[in-house]
Design a protein around this motif. Structure first.
Motif, PDB file in Angstrom:
ATOM      1  N   PRO A   1       0.837  -1.203   0.000  1.00  0.00           N
ATOM      2  CA  PRO A   1       0.000   0.000   0.000  1.00  0.00           C
ATOM      3  C   PRO A   1       0.871   1.252   0.000  1.00  0.00           C
ATOM      4  O   PRO A   1       2.004   1.237   0.496  1.00  0.00           O
ATOM      5  CB  PRO A   1      -0.790  -0.117   1.310  1.00  0.00           C
ATOM      6  CG  PRO A   1      -0.775  -1.578   1.639  1.00  0.00           C
ATOM      7  CD  PRO A   1       0.556  -2.090   1.155  1.00  0.00           C
TER       8      PRO A   1
ATOM      9  N   ASP B   1      -5.568   4.873  -1.839  1.00  0.00           N
ATOM     10  CA  ASP B   1      -5.542   3.442  -2.163  1.00  0.00           C
ATOM     11  C   ASP B   1      -6.953   2.877  -2.282  1.00  0.00           C
ATOM     12  O   ASP B   1      -7.233   2.049  -3.158  1.00  0.00           O
ATOM     13  CB  ASP B   1      -4.751   2.674  -1.105  1.00  0.00           C
ATOM     14  CG  ASP B   1      -3.243   2.897  -1.225  1.00  0.00           C
ATOM     15  OD1 ASP B   1      -2.821   3.494  -2.230  1.00  0.00           O
ATOM     16  OD2 ASP B   1      -2.517   2.484  -0.317  1.00  0.00           O
TER      17      ASP B   1
ATOM     18  N   VAL C   1      -4.315  -2.244   3.173  1.00  0.00           N
ATOM     19  CA  VAL C   1      -4.534  -0.809   2.932  1.00  0.00           C
ATOM     20  C   VAL C   1      -5.100  -0.131   4.171  1.00  0.00           C
ATOM     21  O   VAL C   1      -4.692   0.982   4.527  1.00  0.00           O
ATOM     22  CB  VAL C   1      -5.492  -0.613   1.731  1.00  0.00           C
ATOM     23  CG1 VAL C   1      -6.036   0.809   1.676  1.00  0.00           C
ATOM     24  CG2 VAL C   1      -4.778  -0.952   0.433  1.00  0.00           C
TER      25      VAL C   1
END
Length: 223
Positions: free
Chosen positions: A82, A89, A131
């Motif tokens: 990420p 993201d 993420v």
């Protein structure tokens, strides 16, 4: 579960087909004609195989749907790590997902009706959790957030499909809602209509709605 069954035992001659090729044939039919057109007979015909022989690879129709879902999820392109910007993201993930849904109009309904637990779906889940790890929220809370995130995208994609069915449907819907707002029975609806202005660009509506969903994902429960 198809995922608990080995694709091949390693014995005997190499199979003529694979789960990937079977899923690809089924997806081709669904993209062209809709999910209802997909049957073991149609897929076998597309592969030049006998219908009964296909059951050696995919024992039942539900397994075929699971393979199709997971094959479509393979279209995501995840970075190695990420970026650290959770909002960016998640926005990238959402735009990828909407693009996949547009390529495969049958997919949102399948996502809502069947659990995505194949290898590619698990990679998606792992990426989402990676993420959102920076939020500090518990894993269970982030899994719930993923369900909400996916639900929003499925519903938006399905609404797009309905709206694209024709201007007549949209005109009838606007006329019906306008009539309802003017009836006096729904004062809050009338107030919303009065201040709504012109219909917004669908792309801007999507981005604004997505911002709200992402905010909900990032907000701890109870705050």
């Amino acid at each position: 579960m198809i995922w608990l069954r080995p694709e091949r035992t390693g014995r005997g001659p190499r199979p003529a087909h694979s789960r990937d090729s079977i899923a690809a044939a089924a997806i081709g039919i669904a993209d062209a004609e809709g999910l209802d057109a997909v049957s073991m007979r149609r897929v076998a015909a597309a592969l030049g195989a006998g219908t009964m022989s296909l059951y050696n690879y995919v024992p039942k129709k539900e397994h075929l749907l699971d393979l199709m879902l997971d094959a479509a999820v393979a279209e995501y392109r995840f970075p190695a790590e990420p970026s650290g910007d959770v909002r960016a993201d998640l926005a990238d993930l959402a735009h990828q997902q909407l693009a996949i849904f547009r390529r495969h109009p049958w997919l949102p309904g399948l996502v809502l009706s069947r659990p995505g637990i194949g290898p590619n779906a698990l990679r998606y889940t792992d990426h989402f959790l990676a993420v959102t790890a920076a939020t500090g929220l518990p894993g269970g809370t982030r899994m719930e957030a993923m369900a909400m995130f996916n639900g929003f995208l499925c519903q938006f994609a399905q609404y797009e499909q309905t709206a694209a069915a024709g201007a007549k449907w949209q005109a009838e819907m606007v006329g019906y809602l306008t009539q309802a707002a003017m009836s006096g029975q729904y004062p809050h609806l009338a107030q919303a209509f009065a201040t709504a202005g012109r219909p917004a660009d669908p792309a801007r509506v999507f981005d604004r709605s997505l911002d709200r969903v992402i905010l909900a994902v990032l907000t701890p429960p109870g705050e």
